[in-house]
Design an enzyme around this catalytic site. Structure first.
Site, mmCIF file in Angstrom:
data_model
loop_
_atom_site.group_PDB
_atom_site.id
_atom_site.type_symbol
_atom_site.label_atom_id
_atom_site.label_comp_id
_atom_site.label_asym_id
_atom_site.label_seq_id
_atom_site.Cartn_x
_atom_site.Cartn_y
_atom_site.Cartn_z
ATOM 1 N N LYS A 9 0.827 -1.202 0.000
ATOM 2 C CA LYS A 9 0.000 0.000 0.000
ATOM 3 C C LYS A 9 0.872 1.267 0.000
ATOM 4 C CE LYS A 9 -4.312 -1.627 0.216
ATOM 5 N NZ LYS A 9 -5.152 -1.693 1.401
ATOM 6 N N ARG A 39 -4.249 -10.254 3.826
ATOM 7 C CA ARG A 39 -4.589 -10.212 2.397
ATOM 8 C C ARG A 39 -3.374 -9.649 1.665
ATOM 9 N NH1 ARG A 39 -6.672 -6.610 -1.396
ATOM 10 N NH2 ARG A 39 -8.069 -7.539 -2.953
#
Length: 278
Positions: free
Chosen positions: A222, A256
């Site tokens: 991210k 995830r």
């Protein structure tokens, strides 16, 4: 004891599990357009399963900041052939479908998916909760301020951790009244949050354990990681492993990720600490 009933198989989440990401979108922030053929989809799924992924999360709608909105028909056309392909080649696979649309959820489960991962937690489709109640499948609810198209335009909170605890408490009450039992929460790193908001949530992630449902952490590559280090998403594997380790130490039950092997290694290392404390 935290468990999920996936197509009759009881998954024990006391030992954290890995969810491997398989995007079938041309524009996802890290691997958009990377897999274009049946052969490539199968090879990537096989790799993740071999490396230890318990779930494969298939998404056909890009939710990166500013992503282009696509129609339901487009999403279905991308998604269902890949679900069919995976089920045919890996009959025991547990597929999570990343969608906020109830009709997509319905058709995905009919085609053999195991549960639904909803970035909007029912906010973008008022029929979603009733659909999940009818399907009786595990359901992951994520927090997002706004939509993928506008979520990063000046997100604001007074106390993000407290606000998200209240947000999930209200949703869990509503879902429980509909007799939906297998619920996972995802604080939504990078979805309508500044970098400071994201790191605050990571720091206090353990607080969400008080809600007594499994917690999914989606930190993989991210921008909160690569922008902090002034590197690219492609270079952010080590940063992802560091963040995943912090999430695990703060009680995350599912990671995830794009990189399954490294996530599982983090889980196994943290498990040694837990064993030594027992």
């Amino acid at each position: 004891m935290k468990t999920l009933n996936c197509k009759g198989t009881l998954i024990d989440l006391e030992q954290p599990k890995v969810m491997g990401i398989l995007n079938v979108t041309p524009d996802s922030f890290f691997d958009g357009g990377k897999y274009k053929s049946d052969k490539e989809f199968l090879e990537q799924a096989a790799r993740m399963l071999k490396e230890g992924a318990t779930f494969i999360d298939v998404g056909a709608y890009s939710s990166r900041p500013g992503a282009v909105h696509i129609s339901e028909d487009q999403e279905l056309a991308r998604l269902l052939p890949v679900i069919d392909l995976l089920i045919k080649n890996f009959p025991q696979i547990l597929i999570s479908v990343d969608t906020f649309r109830s009709t997509i959820a319905q058709k995905s489960i009919e085609h053999g998916a195991a549960f639904i991962n909803d970035i909007s937690a029912g906010k973008m489709d008022t029929e979603m909760f009733d659909t999940i109640a009818k399907l009786q499948v595990p359901y992951c609810i994520m927090h997002m301020q706004g939509t993928p198209q506008n979520m990063q335009k000046n997100p604001e909170y007074n106390n993000i951790t407290l606000e998200l605890v209240h947000y999930f408490s209200d949703l869990l009450f509503e879902l429980n009244t509909k007799k939906i039992n297998d619920i996972i929460i995802d604080v939504g790193f990078g979805f309508g949050k500044t970098t400071a908001h994201n790191f605050e949530l990571l720091k206090y992630l353990e607080i969400f354990q008080e809600l007594n449902v499994p917690v999914l952490a989606g930190l993989s590559r991210k921008s909160m990681l690569y922008k902090t280090l002034d590197i690219s998403a492609k270079e952010a594997l080590n940063a992802t492993t560091s963040a995943n380790t912090i999430a695990l130490l703060n009680g995350a039950n599912i990671l995830r990720v794009h990189d399954v092997k490294e996530a599982l290694e983090a889980i196994n290392i943290v498990a040694q600490i837990e064993t030594s404390n027992s």
